[in-house]
Scaffold this active site. Sequence first.
Site, short mmCIF file in Angstrom:
data_model
loop_
_atom_site.label_atom_id
_atom_site.label_comp_id
_atom_site.label_asym_id
_atom_site.label_seq_id
_atom_site.Cartn_x
_atom_site.Cartn_y
_atom_site.Cartn_z
N ASN A 9 14.79 8.11 0.89
CA ASN A 9 14.04 8.92 1.86
C ASN A 9 13.65 7.98 2.99
O ASN A 9 12.78 7.13 2.82
CB ASN A 9 12.80 9.52 1.18
CG ASN A 9 11.89 10.20 2.18
OD1 ASN A 9 12.32 10.57 3.28
ND2 ASN A 9 10.63 10.39 1.81
N LYS A 11 12.23 8.70 5.76
CA LYS A 11 11.00 9.08 6.50
C LYS A 11 11.26 8.99 8.01
O LYS A 11 12.36 9.35 8.44
CB LYS A 11 9.83 8.19 6.06
CG LYS A 11 9.74 8.08 4.54
CD LYS A 11 8.50 7.40 4.09
CE LYS A 11 8.55 7.28 2.57
NZ LYS A 11 7.26 6.92 1.99
N HIS A 92 6.87 16.86 0.25
CA HIS A 92 6.56 15.43 0.12
C HIS A 92 5.07 15.23 0.38
O HIS A 92 4.48 15.89 1.24
CB HIS A 92 7.41 14.62 1.11
CG HIS A 92 7.34 13.15 0.85
ND1 HIS A 92 6.27 12.38 1.24
CD2 HIS A 92 8.19 12.31 0.21
CE1 HIS A 92 6.48 11.13 0.85
NE2 HIS A 92 7.63 11.07 0.22
N GLU A 94 3.47 13.08 1.94
CA GLU A 94 3.10 12.75 3.33
C GLU A 94 3.05 14.01 4.17
O GLU A 94 2.20 14.15 5.05
CB GLU A 94 4.10 11.72 3.90
CG GLU A 94 3.84 10.34 3.30
CD GLU A 94 5.05 9.42 3.28
OE1 GLU A 94 6.05 9.71 3.97
OE2 GLU A 94 4.98 8.41 2.56
N GLU A 164 6.27 12.37 -7.81
CA GLU A 164 5.89 11.18 -7.05
C GLU A 164 4.38 11.02 -7.02
O GLU A 164 3.70 11.65 -6.20
CB GLU A 164 6.38 11.31 -5.61
CG GLU A 164 7.87 11.43 -5.45
CD GLU A 164 8.31 10.94 -4.09
OE1 GLU A 164 9.12 10.02 -4.06
OE2 GLU A 164 7.82 11.46 -3.07
N GLY A 170 4.81 3.82 -1.54
CA GLY A 170 4.68 2.82 -0.49
C GLY A 170 3.61 1.78 -0.76
O GLY A 170 3.22 1.02 0.12
N SER A 210 7.57 3.53 -5.23
CA SER A 210 7.87 2.10 -5.31
C SER A 210 8.99 1.76 -6.30
O SER A 210 8.92 0.77 -7.03
CB SER A 210 6.60 1.29 -5.62
OG SER A 210 5.63 1.50 -4.59
C1 PEP Z 1 8.84 8.31 -1.02
O1 PEP Z 1 8.53 8.29 0.14
O2 PEP Z 1 9.31 9.34 -1.50
C2 PEP Z 1 8.67 7.08 -1.81
C3 PEP Z 1 8.76 7.17 -3.12
O3 PEP Z 1 8.41 5.91 -1.14
P1 PEP Z 1 8.40 4.41 -1.76
O4 PEP Z 1 9.64 4.27 -2.58
O5 PEP Z 1 8.40 3.52 -0.55
O6 PEP Z 1 7.17 4.29 -2.59
#
Ligand code: PEP
Length: 248
Positions: A9, A11, A92, A94, A164, A170, A210
């Site tokens: 992803n 972003k 998501h 975010e 998630e 992140g 992560s």
């Molecule tokens: C995401 O944005 O879906 C995500 C899991 O980010 P990261 O892997 O950077 O934690």
Amino acid sequence: MRKKVIFGNWKMNGTNAAVEEFLSVVDAQANNTEVVAGLGLPFTALSTGLKLSKNVKIAAQNVHFEKNGAFTGEISIEMLKELGVEFVIIGHSERREMFGETDNTVNLKAKAILAANMTPLVCCGETLETKEAGKTVSFVNNQIEKAYAGISKEDAIKTIIAYEPIWAIGTGKTATSQDAEVVCKAIRENLAKIYDQATADQISIQYGGSVKPDNIKELMSMPNIDGALVGGASLLSKDYLALVNYNK
Ligand code: PEP
């Protein structure tokens, strides 16, 4: 058997030039027959991504549920379909936290995406506060019940879920594979209650938060974790390839 699905992803990262450079390196090697490899790109880079990928599935990171109309700045399903997009990430954290996405809009989007024969990748996950209050499973189950309201089992099996935990996105903090497995298993049990066991057993559930080349194997060894949604680590071609080829 459920499909293994590993998506990056990006972003709000990725000019057309960057996507071109990335796919020229990774696409040929993202040819793992046991994994559906994908990449969520910004709207502006979708055409480039679709043109340059054979193995990597290209996903949009959002869509509006209405067909068309006075929704300044939004993108419709028809617009994505015209480009050849098959996958859309919805819900998501975010988008939920910063752009007003709700369980209701996730549900409307999932239905609209499925009606267009496309695949919604439905994100769910709890905040640190919810986790610390011991309410992760009930919170995530509630998100899933709302996201799948009114969706038939025939359509449900076409979807992908990404669990998630927000506190792991992140932050460099990954849920332990055991903790992630507990929640993914609970999601599957909930899907079995909403639909039936056979339906629940066909829906791929990703873990996200992560994920990196050094922890993906362990996560993928869990019985209810069928893939990963990866932000930061998916931006580097070397890491992306290590992720989608984790079993080689
Ligand atoms: C995401 O944005 O879906 C995500 C899991 O980010 P990261 O892997 O950077 O934690």
